[in-house]
Design a protein around this motif. Structure first.
Motif, PDB file in Angstrom:
ATOM      1  N   GLY A  77       0.811  -1.222   0.000  1.00 23.93           N
ATOM      2  CA  GLY A  77       0.000   0.000   0.000  1.00 23.93           C
ATOM      3  C   GLY A  77       0.841   1.267   0.000  1.00 23.93           C
ATOM      4  N   LYS A  80       1.364   3.412  -2.162  1.00 24.24           N
ATOM      5  CA  LYS A  80       0.831   4.567  -2.905  1.00 24.24           C
ATOM      6  C   LYS A  80      -0.231   5.287  -2.083  1.00 24.24           C
ATOM      7  CE  LYS A  80       2.711   4.448  -7.080  1.00 24.24           C
ATOM      8  NZ  LYS A  80       3.485   5.588  -7.565  1.00 24.24           N
ATOM      9  N   GLY A 106       1.002   4.523   3.560  1.00 18.41           N
ATOM     10  CA  GLY A 106       2.103   3.773   2.967  1.00 18.41           C
ATOM     11  C   GLY A 106       3.142   4.690   2.328  1.00 18.41           C
ATOM     12  N   ARG A 127      -0.895  -1.436  -7.249  1.00 24.01           N
ATOM     13  CA  ARG A 127      -2.067  -2.321  -7.352  1.00 24.01           C
ATOM     14  C   ARG A 127      -2.119  -3.014  -8.716  1.00 24.01           C
ATOM     15  NH1 ARG A 127      -7.862  -1.847  -5.541  1.00 24.01           N
ATOM     16  NH2 ARG A 127      -7.331   0.060  -4.477  1.00 24.01           N
ATOM     17  N   ARG A 171      -5.896  -8.717  -3.420  1.00 27.63           N
ATOM     18  CA  ARG A 171      -7.042  -9.610  -3.185  1.00 27.63           C
ATOM     19  C   ARG A 171      -6.823 -10.959  -3.859  1.00 27.63           C
ATOM     20  NH1 ARG A 171     -11.366  -5.370  -5.323  1.00 27.63           N
ATOM     21  NH2 ARG A 171      -9.703  -5.325  -6.857  1.00 27.63           N
ATOM     22  N   ALA A 201      -5.242  -1.306   2.401  1.00 29.40           N
ATOM     23  CA  ALA A 201      -6.578  -1.640   2.904  1.00 29.40           C
ATOM     24  C   ALA A 201      -7.598  -0.876   2.084  1.00 29.40           C
ATOM     25  CB  ALA A 201      -6.701  -1.240   4.374  1.00 29.40           C
ATOM     26  N   LEU A 206      -1.378  -2.487  10.225  1.00 27.46           N
ATOM     27  CA  LEU A 206      -2.030  -1.229  10.609  1.00 27.46           C
ATOM     28  C   LEU A 206      -3.536  -1.408  10.625  1.00 27.46           C
ATOM     29  CD1 LEU A 206       0.227   1.164   8.599  1.00 27.46           C
ATOM     30  CD2 LEU A 206      -0.157   1.310  11.048  1.00 27.46           C
ATOM     31  N   PRO A 235      -3.729   3.297  14.660  1.00 27.55           N
ATOM     32  CA  PRO A 235      -3.660   4.756  14.670  1.00 27.55           C
ATOM     33  C   PRO A 235      -5.047   5.375  14.846  1.00 27.55           C
ATOM     34  CG  PRO A 235      -2.726   3.841  12.643  1.00 27.55           C
ATOM     35  CD  PRO A 235      -3.505   2.761  13.318  1.00 27.55           C
ATOM     36  N   ASN A 285      -7.451   8.874  13.909  1.00 33.64           N
ATOM     37  CA  ASN A 285      -7.710   9.483  12.592  1.00 33.64           C
ATOM     38  C   ASN A 285      -6.437  10.140  12.070  1.00 33.64           C
ATOM     39  OD1 ASN A 285     -10.704   9.170  12.643  1.00 33.64           O
ATOM     40  ND2 ASN A 285     -10.438  10.457  14.450  1.00 33.64           N
ATOM     41  N   ARG A 322      -5.848  13.296  -5.062  1.00 29.11           N
ATOM     42  CA  ARG A 322      -6.314  11.916  -5.076  1.00 29.11           C
ATOM     43  C   ARG A 322      -7.800  11.862  -4.732  1.00 29.11           C
ATOM     44  NH1 ARG A 322      -4.886   8.171  -0.817  1.00 29.11           N
ATOM     45  NH2 ARG A 322      -5.652   6.145  -1.464  1.00 29.11           N
TER      46      ARG A 322
HETATM   47  N1  LIG Z   1      -6.570   7.387   6.891  1.00 29.33           N
HETATM   48  C1  LIG Z   1      -6.802   7.289   8.183  1.00 29.33           C
HETATM   49  O1  LIG Z   1      -7.349   8.192   8.817  1.00 29.33           O
HETATM   50  C2  LIG Z   1      -6.400   6.069   8.939  1.00 29.33           C
HETATM   51  C3  LIG Z   1      -6.619   6.056  10.308  1.00 29.33           C
HETATM   52  C4  LIG Z   1      -6.262   4.954  11.046  1.00 29.33           C
HETATM   53  C5  LIG Z   1      -5.714   3.877  10.413  1.00 29.33           C
HETATM   54  N2  LIG Z   1      -5.506   3.886   9.079  1.00 29.33           N
HETATM   55  C6  LIG Z   1      -4.964   2.675   8.478  1.00 29.33           C
HETATM   56  O2  LIG Z   1      -3.828   2.910   7.691  1.00 29.33           O
HETATM   57  C7  LIG Z   1      -3.835   2.007   6.589  1.00 29.33           C
HETATM   58  C8  LIG Z   1      -3.666   2.797   5.299  1.00 29.33           C
HETATM   59  O3  LIG Z   1      -4.662   3.783   5.210  1.00 29.33           O
HETATM   60  P1  LIG Z   1      -4.562   5.025   4.199  1.00 29.33           P
HETATM   61  O4  LIG Z   1      -5.295   6.130   4.809  1.00 29.33           O
HETATM   62  O5  LIG Z   1      -3.159   5.189   3.760  1.00 29.33           O
HETATM   63  O6  LIG Z   1      -5.456   4.484   3.001  1.00 29.33           O
HETATM   64  P2  LIG Z   1      -5.262   4.770   1.460  1.00 29.33           P
HETATM   65  O7  LIG Z   1      -4.652   6.099   1.254  1.00 29.33           O
HETATM   66  O8  LIG Z   1      -6.579   4.470   0.826  1.00 29.33           O
HETATM   67  O9  LIG Z   1      -4.204   3.684   1.025  1.00 29.33           O
HETATM   68  C9  LIG Z   1      -4.525   2.337   0.922  1.00 29.33           C
HETATM   69  C10 LIG Z   1      -3.573   1.682  -0.038  1.00 29.33           C
HETATM   70  O10 LIG Z   1      -3.971   0.309  -0.171  1.00 29.33           O
HETATM   71  C11 LIG Z   1      -3.930   0.003  -1.553  1.00 29.33           C
HETATM   72  N3  LIG Z   1      -4.872  -1.058  -1.888  1.00 29.33           N
HETATM   73  C12 LIG Z   1      -6.181  -1.141  -1.571  1.00 29.33           C
HETATM   74  N4  LIG Z   1      -6.710  -2.251  -2.113  1.00 29.33           N
HETATM   75  C13 LIG Z   1      -5.712  -2.870  -2.795  1.00 29.33           C
HETATM   76  C14 LIG Z   1      -5.623  -4.043  -3.564  1.00 29.33           C
HETATM   77  N5  LIG Z   1      -6.684  -4.825  -3.750  1.00 29.33           N
HETATM   78  N6  LIG Z   1      -4.438  -4.361  -4.110  1.00 29.33           N
HETATM   79  C15 LIG Z   1      -3.351  -3.581  -3.944  1.00 29.33           C
HETATM   80  N7  LIG Z   1      -3.357  -2.448  -3.221  1.00 29.33           N
HETATM   81  C16 LIG Z   1      -4.532  -2.103  -2.653  1.00 29.33           C
HETATM   82  C17 LIG Z   1      -4.350   1.276  -2.250  1.00 29.33           C
HETATM   83  O11 LIG Z   1      -3.961   1.211  -3.591  1.00 29.33           O
HETATM   84  P3  LIG Z   1      -4.386   2.312  -4.662  1.00 29.33           P
HETATM   85  O12 LIG Z   1      -3.394   3.419  -4.439  1.00 29.33           O
HETATM   86  O13 LIG Z   1      -4.254   1.647  -5.956  1.00 29.33           O
HETATM   87  O14 LIG Z   1      -5.801   2.692  -4.310  1.00 29.33           O
HETATM   88  C18 LIG Z   1      -3.607   2.302  -1.441  1.00 29.33           C
HETATM   89  O15 LIG Z   1      -2.294   2.435  -1.910  1.00 29.33           O
HETATM   90  C19 LIG Z   1      -5.140   1.238   6.656  1.00 29.33           C
HETATM   91  O16 LIG Z   1      -4.930  -0.007   7.239  1.00 29.33           O
HETATM   92  C20 LIG Z   1      -5.997   2.056   7.570  1.00 29.33           C
HETATM   93  O17 LIG Z   1      -6.862   1.259   8.329  1.00 29.33           O
HETATM   94  C21 LIG Z   1      -5.827   4.971   8.312  1.00 29.33           C
END
Ligand SMILES: NC(=O)c1ccc[n+]([C@@H]2O[C@H](COP(=O)([O-])OP(=O)(O)OC[C@H]3O[C@@H](n4cnc5c(N)ncnc54)[C@H](OP(=O)(O)O)[C@@H]3O)[C@@H](O)[C@H]2O)c1
Length: 319
Positions: A13, A15, A19, A39, A45, A67, A108, A166, A168, A314
């Motif tokens: 993840g 991107k 990540g 991805r 998946r 995720a 995470l 984490p 928010n 994004r």
């Molecule tokens: N954002 C928050 O506020 C927050 C808070 C607490 C915890 N977290 C945790 O931190 C982690 C990352 O969150 P984030 O905010 O960074 O989310 P994000 O920006 O949506 O990043 C998720 C990443 O997962 C990749 N992904 C999703 N499905 C996929 C698949 N089938 N195959 C390959 N890659 C896939 C996405 O790829 P694409 O780039 O192609 O979409 C993206 O790079 C998660 O576990 C989340 O629970 C986030």
């Protein structure tokens, strides 16, 4: 197991918002064997592809920042994808890491794993002590399964698989799509767009009365490196600032930062979610980690990033 800078570390993840922050931080701190796949190169998946990737690359450590992530609206609209995609992505990664001898794994999750009415601040011990917030229970149940999967591997096989929860998060690279984003990036976008539109009124979700905690994404990346480089005594840690504020106060801070001078209207018929969410961060603090970026500074950096990336913002769409 303590990871070294020359060890092969796979960031799933990379991107995404979290990540990419982890990737930037580790690179900046001299880690020179980072393994990443987009991805398109690897759909997490797809079990066969993940198993093949893990067995041919054999990383020393794995960080799971991939995720299906979204706000209240997206969670409500797509319960099945939030449950199933997350279960599959994390099981493919955790199990293939386990089967290929990965010694250290950081999973995470999120603060939504804790009960809706958990005692505040929420400690790691409140896990599974009450009902979840219904709007994001699908996502939460998948994340709880991931935490338990890592815990079981640690208990039964002694592997150093750690879950970080984490609060928010926000920062550069966030999702600014108004249908699927979280509250803070959505506010930045709405206030910015309204300011550009002659200070038009801004309509915000809910009553503004819930309290929330926010952490700048570089801080969580720092916490990941912290967990990567030492053997922690437990398998589950909260990551946050330990400070919360009313959503109305957050809106005011963002409005000031953006310079919007119009009216703010609250859509009180939209769901507020959990009334208060504050992490008890004492467990990770006792291990030696603390947050460092103040909310005002983080919002400023995020807004600066947003303005300089207007053509490249994004916007995550779900199907
Ligand atoms: N954002 C928050 O506020 C927050 C808070 C607490 C915890 N977290 C945790 O931190 C982690 C990352 O969150 P984030 O905010 O960074 O989310 P994000 O920006 O949506 O990043 C998720 C990443 O997962 C990749 N992904 C999703 N499905 C996929 C698949 N089938 N195959 C390959 N890659 C896939 C996405 O790829 P694409 O780039 O192609 O979409 C993206 O790079 C998660 O576990 C989340 O629970 C986030």
């Amino acid at each position: 197991m303590n990871v070294k800078k020359t060890d092969k570390i796979y960031i799933a993840g990379h991107k995404g918002m979290v990540g990419s922050a982890i990737y930037r931080l580790l690179k900046h701190r001299g880690y020179n064997n980072l393994l990443v796949r987009t991805r398109n190169e690897l759909d997490l998946r797809n079990q066969g592809e993940v198993v093949h990737f893990m067995s041919s690359e054999k990383p020393k450590a794995v960080i799971i920042a991939a995720a299906k992530v979204g706000g209240i609206l997206a969670n409500n609209q797509y319960p099945y994808q939030f449950l199933r995609d997350n279960l599959i992505i994390q099981d493919n990664l955790i199990n293939s890491a386990f089967e290929n001898g990965v010694k250290k794994l950081i999973f995470l999750g999120s603060s939504c794993i804790y009960p809706k009415f958990a005692q505040q601040p929420m400690s790691e011990d409140s896990l599974l002590t009450g009902e979840l917030e219904p709007t994001n229970q699908w996502y939460a149940i998948a994340k709880i399964a991931g935490v338990k999967q890592c815990e079981a591997i640690k208990k039964q096989f002694g592997r150093d698989y750690v879950s970080l929860m984490p609060t928010n998060l926000y920062g550069p690279g966030d999702n600014f799509d108004l249908e699927t984003s979280h509250v803070l990036p959505a506010m930045i976008r709405k206030f910015h767009d309204a300011k550009e539109d002659n200070h038009a009124p801004v309509r915000l979700w809910g009553s503004g009365s819930p309290k929330r905690e926010f952490l700048y994404v570089d801080d969580v990346a720092d916490a990941v490196e912290f967990a990567l480089t030492r053997e922690l005594s437990s398998n589950l840690y909260n990551v946050g600032s330990g400070i919360d504020l009313f959503i109305k106060e957050l809106a005011e801070k963002i409005r000031e930062m953006v310079g919007h001078k119009g009216e703010v209207l609250w859509d009180a018929d939209k769901p507020d979610g959990t009334p208060r969410k504050l992490m008890d961060v004492s467990k990770l603090k006792a291990e030696g980690w603390e947050y460092s970026v103040k909310l005002e500074d983080g919002i400023e950096q995020t807004y600066n990033w947003f303005r300089s990336n207007l053509d490249n913002i994004r916007e995550v769409k779900f199907d």
